[in-house]
Design an enzyme around this catalytic site. Structure first.
Site, PDB file in Angstrom:
ATOM      1  N   GLY A 187      44.111  44.033  49.022  1.00  0.00           N
ATOM      2  CA  GLY A 187      44.620  44.141  50.376  1.00  0.00           C
ATOM      3  C   GLY A 187      43.928  45.226  51.171  1.00  0.00           C
ATOM      4  O   GLY A 187      43.667  45.071  52.363  1.00  0.00           O
ATOM      5  N   GLU A 244      38.674  50.685  39.317  1.00  0.00           N
ATOM      6  CA  GLU A 244      39.126  49.356  39.706  1.00  0.00           C
ATOM      7  C   GLU A 244      38.002  48.332  39.530  1.00  0.00           C
ATOM      8  O   GLU A 244      38.224  47.222  39.046  1.00  0.00           O
ATOM      9  CB  GLU A 244      39.617  49.385  41.155  1.00  0.00           C
ATOM     10  N   GLN A 302      36.050  45.316  45.715  1.00  0.00           N
ATOM     11  CA  GLN A 302      35.199  45.871  44.649  1.00  0.00           C
ATOM     12  C   GLN A 302      34.128  44.848  44.267  1.00  0.00           C
ATOM     13  O   GLN A 302      34.449  43.674  44.043  1.00  0.00           O
ATOM     14  CB  GLN A 302      36.016  46.224  43.414  1.00  0.00           C
TER      15      GLN A 302
END
Length: 527
Positions: free
Chosen positions: A205, A174, A209
Site C-alpha cells: 500500500g 521486506e 519492492q
C-alpha cells in the site's frame, strides 16, 4: 526306531527353549529398528508465527516446517502447512489511539494460539514486522503504537526473544524476505545456479519492492552500493542480490501522488497547488483528470479524508489520466536493468489484486500468466465513463461478496440474471433486501423497481455509485499506474510475460515465509 517316550521327550525339550528363541528374536528386532532409526533419522519440526502489520491491514501466518536430518539434507527446510488470517484496517489507522492498534491484533493472536500445539509454545518464536504504514507516520505516533504492540505480544504464550525486534521493517528486509519467499516456494532457494532465479515485485500500500539477482561482479558498478546485498544459506549457497524499496510508491500512496499529494517520511504530505485546493473549512479538495466532471468521491489515506473531484470532460479518461500517471512514475527513478528484465518475473500483493478487480484473473484462481500490456488493455475498458457507470455494475465478484456480507454471495446473482430478466423481475428485490440490507448498495429500492420494469435494473447512476464506484472508483488510476510502473518505470516490453499470483503451489506469497526462515540465512552489504 524312536519310542513314543523319546519323541515326547524331544518335543518337551524344544518347547522349553522356545521362550529363549523368542527373546533372542525380540532383542534382535529391537536392535535392527534402533539401528535403522539411527541410520534414517526422523525430521525435526518447528513452528513460526509471523505478524505482518501492513499499511492497509494486519495479517498473521502460522508456519509448520520440517527439517530433515542427515548428511545429504544440507540446510533444506520443508514447509509442511500454513494458516493465514487477516484483519482490516492496518495498525497505522490507530495513530491517534495506539492502544486500539494492539486490540486489533487479538483475533490474529487467537489464530496463532489455536494452530500451534501447546507443547510447542515455549519454542515458537513470534516475528512481528510493521511495514510502510508505520514508516510513513510521524515518529512519535509510530513509536506509541509499537509500545502498545510490544506489551500485547509480551502477554502471549510464545517465545519473544527480543522485544527490540518488534519494530518497523526496513525496506531492505521486506525486499529480501519476499525474494526468499518466492524462491523457497518455487524450490529454487537450494540451487544457486544464477540463471534459475527470478525477479520479484511486491506492491504494497505504501511502498514497492523490486529484487533480483546480479549475475556478474562486473555489473555491480551499474547499481548503487546501498542496494546490493550478499545472501547466504548454510555454508555453500550464496546469492548476490539487488533490492530496493520505493517508499511512497505503493498502490495507495501512488493514488495520493497521482491525485496531487506527495508523501514524504514521517507522514509529511505536501500538495500540488494546481491539483489541490483548500475549502473554507480547511479540508483538502483534489482535482483530477482521472475522473469525469460529474464524478466525485471521498479518498481516505492514513488519517486524512479528501474530496476528489473530476475535471475531465471526456468520456474516455485514459489519455489525460495516463499523462498524470507517467509524470508521477518518472519521479520514482525506478531501476532499469537487463538483469531484471531477462528473468522470469513474479508479481504479487496489489499487482494481483488490481488484476483481479479488473477481471484479468478469475476470482477462483490464485495465479495467472499475463502480459504487461494486459493492464493497459483493461484500463482502456475501465477508464471509459460509460463502462464504469452503465455496463459493469459489479466490477468484480468481490464487490458482491463484500456488499452481501458474505452470506449468500451467489443467490442474488441467480435472481438477477435468470429470474429478473425473464419471469420474475421482482424476486431479486427480496434477495437484495435480505442479503444486502446492511450496506444499502442501492440508494433507493424505488429506483431498482422502476428500472427493472424496463429490463435495465442498473440504469440509474445513483444506484450504481453506491454499489460499484465506492468499492473501486480508482481502478482506472490503479491499472494505469501498474502499467506505467512496469513500462515507463522499469522498461519492460509490453509483451513480457508476468507471473501474477497470490499463491505458489497452494501457499500464500508474501515476505512472511522469508521472515519465518530468517534464522536459516544471513545477509550483509555486498560492497
Amino acid at each position: 526306531m524312536k519310542t513314543a517316550k523319546e519323541t515326547m521327550h524331544r518335543f518337551l525339550l524344544k518347547l522349553s527353549i522356545l521362550p529363549t528363541i523368542i527373546a533372542i528374536g525380540a532383542i534382535s528386532y529391537t536392535y535392527i529398528v534402533q539401528f535403522h532409526e539411527q541410520a534414517s533419522p526422523q525430521p525435526q519440526d518447528f513452528y513460526s508465527v509471523v505478524f505482518d502489520a501492513g499499511s492497509t491491514g494486519s495479517r498473521v501466518t502460522v508456519f509448520h516446517f520440517l527439517k530433515p536430518e542427515g548428511k545429504d539434507q544440507d540446510s533444506r527446510v520443508i514447509l509442511d502447512k500454513e494458516v493465514f488470517h487477516s484483519v482490516q484496517p492496518g495498525i497505522s489507522f490507530y495513530a491517534n489511539k495506539p492502544s486500539d492498534a494492539a486490540v486489533s491484533l487479538t483475533s490474529l493472536m487467537n489464530t496463532a494460539i489455536k494452530n500451534v500445539p501447546e507443547s510447542y509454545y515455549n519454542d515458537t518464536s513470534i516475528n512481528f514486522k510493521a511495514t510502510a504504514g508505520l514508516r510513513l507516520l510521524p515518529e512519535d505516533k509510530a513509536l506509541a503504537i509499537l509500545h502498545e504492540v510490544k506489551y500485547f505480544l509480551k502477554r502471549s504464550p510464545f517465545l519473544i526473544s527480543d522485544l527490540d525486534k518488534v519494530t518497523v521493517m526496513s525496506g531492505v528486509e521486506e525486499g529480501l524476505f519476499a525474494w526468499v519467499s518466492v524462491h523457497f516456494l518455487l524450490d529454487l532457494i537450494w540451487d544457486d545456479t544464477i540463471d534459475n532465479s527470478v525477479t520479484t515485485f511486491d506492491l504494497g500500500g505504501g511502498s514497492t519492492q523490486i529484487t533480483f539477482e546480479v549475475s556478474k561482479k562486473e555489473l555491480f558498478k551499474h547499481f548503487d552500493e546501498e542496494d546490493l546485498y550478499k545472501l547466504t544459506f548454510g555454508q555453500d549457497l550464496h546469492f548476490n542480490i539487488f533490492t530496493k524499496s520505493y517508499l511512497g510508491f505503493g498502490l495507495k500512496s501512488a493514488r495520493l501522488g497521482v491525485l496531487g499529494g506527495q508523501e514524504g517520511h514521517n507522514g509529511q504530505i505536501t500538495y500540488d497547488p494546481v491539483k489541490t485546493k483548500r475549502s473554507p473549512s480547511g479540508d483538502i479538495q483534489m482535482l483530477t483528470p482521472c475522473l469525469h466532471t460529474q464524478q466525485q468521491y471521498n479518498f481516505t489515506h492514513g488519517d486524512k479524508v479528501y474530496l476528489v473531484k473530476g475535471t475531465n470532460e471526456n468520456h474516455d479518461l485514459l489519455a489525460e489520466c495516463q499523462k498524470v500517471v507517467h509524470k508521477f512514475v518518472d519521479t520514482a527513478k525506478f531501476v532499469q536493468s537487463e538483469e531484471l528484465s531477462r528473468r522470469d518475473i513474479n508479481l504479487f500483493s496489489y499487482f494481483f489484486d488490481v488484476a483481479r478487480w479488473a477481471k484479468l484473473i478469475p476470482w477462483k484462481d490464485s495465479h495467472e500468466v499475463l502480459q504487461v500490456q494486459d493492464y493497459l488493455m483493461a484500463a482502456q475498458k475501465y477508464c471509459l465513463v460509460e463502462n464504469m457507470n452503465h455496463k459493469h455494475p459489479y466490477l468484480s465478484i468481490d464487490c458482491l461478496v463484500e456488499n452481501m456480507n458474505h452470506k449468500h454471495p451467489y443467490l442474488s446473482i441467480d435472481c438477477l440474471v435468470e429470474n429478473m430478466n425473464h419471469k420474475h423481475p421482482y424476486l431479486s428485490i427480496d434477495c437484495l433486501v435480505e442479503n444486502m440490507n446492511h450496506k444499502h448498495p442501492y440508494l433507493s429500492i424505488d429506483c431498482l423497481v422502476e428500472n427493472m420494469n424496463h429490463k435495465h435494473p442498473y440504469l440509474s447512476i445513483d444506484c450504481l455509485v453506491e454499489n460499484m464506484n465506492h468499492k473501486h472508483p480508482y481502478l482506472c488510476i490503479d491499472l494505469l499506474y501498474v502499467h506505467s510502473l512496469l513500462t515507463v518505470g522499469i522498461g519492460l516490453h509490453p509483451e513480457k510475460l508476468l507471473h501474477v499470483e497470490t499463491k505458489i503451489r497452494g501457499k500464500e506469497v508474501s515476505w512472511s515465509v522469508g521472515a519465518a526462515l530468517s534464522n536459516e540465512f544471513t545477509y550483509s552489504k555486498l560492497l
